[in-house]
Write a protein that holds these residues in place. Structure first.
Motif, short mmCIF file in Angstrom:
data_model
loop_
_atom_site.label_atom_id
_atom_site.label_comp_id
_atom_site.label_asym_id
_atom_site.label_seq_id
_atom_site.Cartn_x
_atom_site.Cartn_y
_atom_site.Cartn_z
N VAL A 200 0.81 -1.22 0.00
CA VAL A 200 0.00 0.00 0.00
C VAL A 200 0.85 1.27 0.00
O VAL A 200 0.30 2.37 -0.13
CB VAL A 200 -0.99 0.01 1.19
N GLN A 201 2.17 1.13 0.13
CA GLN A 201 3.04 2.30 0.03
C GLN A 201 3.30 2.69 -1.42
O GLN A 201 3.83 3.75 -1.70
CB GLN A 201 4.38 2.01 0.73
N GLY A 202 2.94 1.80 -2.36
CA GLY A 202 3.20 2.07 -3.77
C GLY A 202 2.31 3.17 -4.31
O GLY A 202 1.15 3.35 -3.89
N GLN A 203 2.84 3.91 -5.27
CA GLN A 203 2.10 5.02 -5.87
C GLN A 203 0.85 4.51 -6.58
O GLN A 203 0.92 3.60 -7.41
CB GLN A 203 2.99 5.75 -6.87
N GLY A 204 -0.29 5.08 -6.23
CA GLY A 204 -1.55 4.76 -6.89
C GLY A 204 -2.21 3.48 -6.41
O GLY A 204 -3.32 3.16 -6.88
N VAL A 205 -1.58 2.74 -5.50
CA VAL A 205 -2.12 1.45 -5.08
C VAL A 205 -3.47 1.61 -4.39
O VAL A 205 -4.44 0.88 -4.69
CB VAL A 205 -1.12 0.69 -4.18
N TRP A 206 -3.56 2.57 -3.47
CA TRP A 206 -4.83 2.75 -2.76
C TRP A 206 -5.96 3.08 -3.74
O TRP A 206 -7.09 2.63 -3.57
CB TRP A 206 -4.73 3.87 -1.73
#
Length: 307
Positions: A200-206
């Motif tokens: 969930v720290q990845g860009q755009g994942v949320w």
């Protein structure tokens, strides 16, 4: 009470082990390497609060289900009909079969195959098989079941074993709530081979996860299902409460095994098509996992789990 676990992977071994530790007669039906280890030394039940070798029976043969009053049915959703057919000739007429599986339609599929009572359980537990006959518990462990003539008995029995059980009048909605969690996390964790907290720290994942969850909610509503609580808040909590957990789909792909993705994001896509609800994000996630499944090349294995 004699209790059988059909499909003794991480989920089945955890709950079977907790019940055996509480004094119940439990038999695990599973793969040979796990069965052999349990026969030699008992099940290694490695939880957040204790680590014990728990003696219990184990077998690779569904015939050893005979005489069980309760069967915890924990096979992969892809194997529901096969598992039901294997155990059907050996089930006691008054046995209760409790499905502890991912997906929302396994109870219906079991009822079409069995004459015995079938109930659904929604499972919230982080576990892995750390080795043959060794189940590692990372957190949670509660179950949600539907009301039945035996629900009070199950609440008491599991409670005495240290497993919280809630009885819900809306177990179908609760199954959909769990499906939303699976559809948000499982494919993304599988594609990236990253555990939830880092994922969930990845860009755009949320944003992708929210889109997938919203599609699931739209399909559930079109199906006439009321999903309880705040599904998105539940999605957010998973990353916080299970930060090191790899999805079961990620673990299957790491081992070169087929996953349950057809019964998770794939189920939502099929149901959406039938109901006229667009599901483009779930379609992409399902398609990418199926492409990776086509390779079936084992990598360094993530911990095995049933969630």
């Amino acid at each position: 009470m004699k209790i059988a676990v059909m499909g003794a992977g991480a989920v089945g071994c955890y709950y079977g082990g907790m019940l055996a530790r509480a004094g119940h007669e439990v038999v695990l039906i599973g793969r040979a390497r796990h069965v052999d280890a349990v026969r030699r030394r008992g099940l290694v039940l490695d939880t957040l609060s204790f680590k014990e070798h728990v003696a219990m029976a184990a077998s690779t043969d569904a015939r050893d289900i005979a005489g069980a009053s309760l069967v915890l049915f924990c096979v992969k959703s892809t194997d529901t009909e096969t598992g039901a057919a294997q155990m059907a000739p050996h089930l006691a007429d008054d046995a209760l079969v409790l499905s502890l599986q991912n997906g929302v339609d396994n109870t219906e599929r079991l009822r079409a195959s069995l004459k015995q009572e079938v109930g659904a359980a929604v499972v919230y537990v982080a576990t892995e098989m750390a080795g043959p006959g060794h189940v590692q518990h990372h957190g949670r462990g509660e179950l949600v079941i539907g009301p039945s003539a035996r629900s009070d008995e199950l609440v008491a029995m599991f409670g005495q074993a240290g497993v919280p059980v809630q009885v819900s009048d809306n177990v179908a909605g609760t199954l959909w709530a769990k499906l939303i969690l699976n559809c948000a996390y499982n494919a993304m964790s599988a594609i990236t081979q990253i555990p939830y907290g880092a994922l969930v720290q990845g860009q755009g994942v949320w944003d992708v996860m929210r889109d997938a969850a919203n599609e699931c909610l739209a399909v559930a509503r079109a199906e006439g299902v009321t999903v309880p609580g705040d599904p998105w808040a539940a999605v957010e909590r998973i990353a916080a409460t299970m930060p090191t957990q790899f999805s079961s789909t990620a673990q299957d792909l790491a081992r070169g095994k087929p996953s349950e993705i057809d019964h998770l994001n794939g189920f939502v896509v099929r149901k959406g098509q039938a109901l006229g609800v667009p599901t483009p994000v779930n379609r992409v996630l399902h398609t990418l996992v199926k492409l990776l499944e086509g390779k079936l090349t084992p990598t360094a294995p993530a911990p095995e789990s049933g969630s």
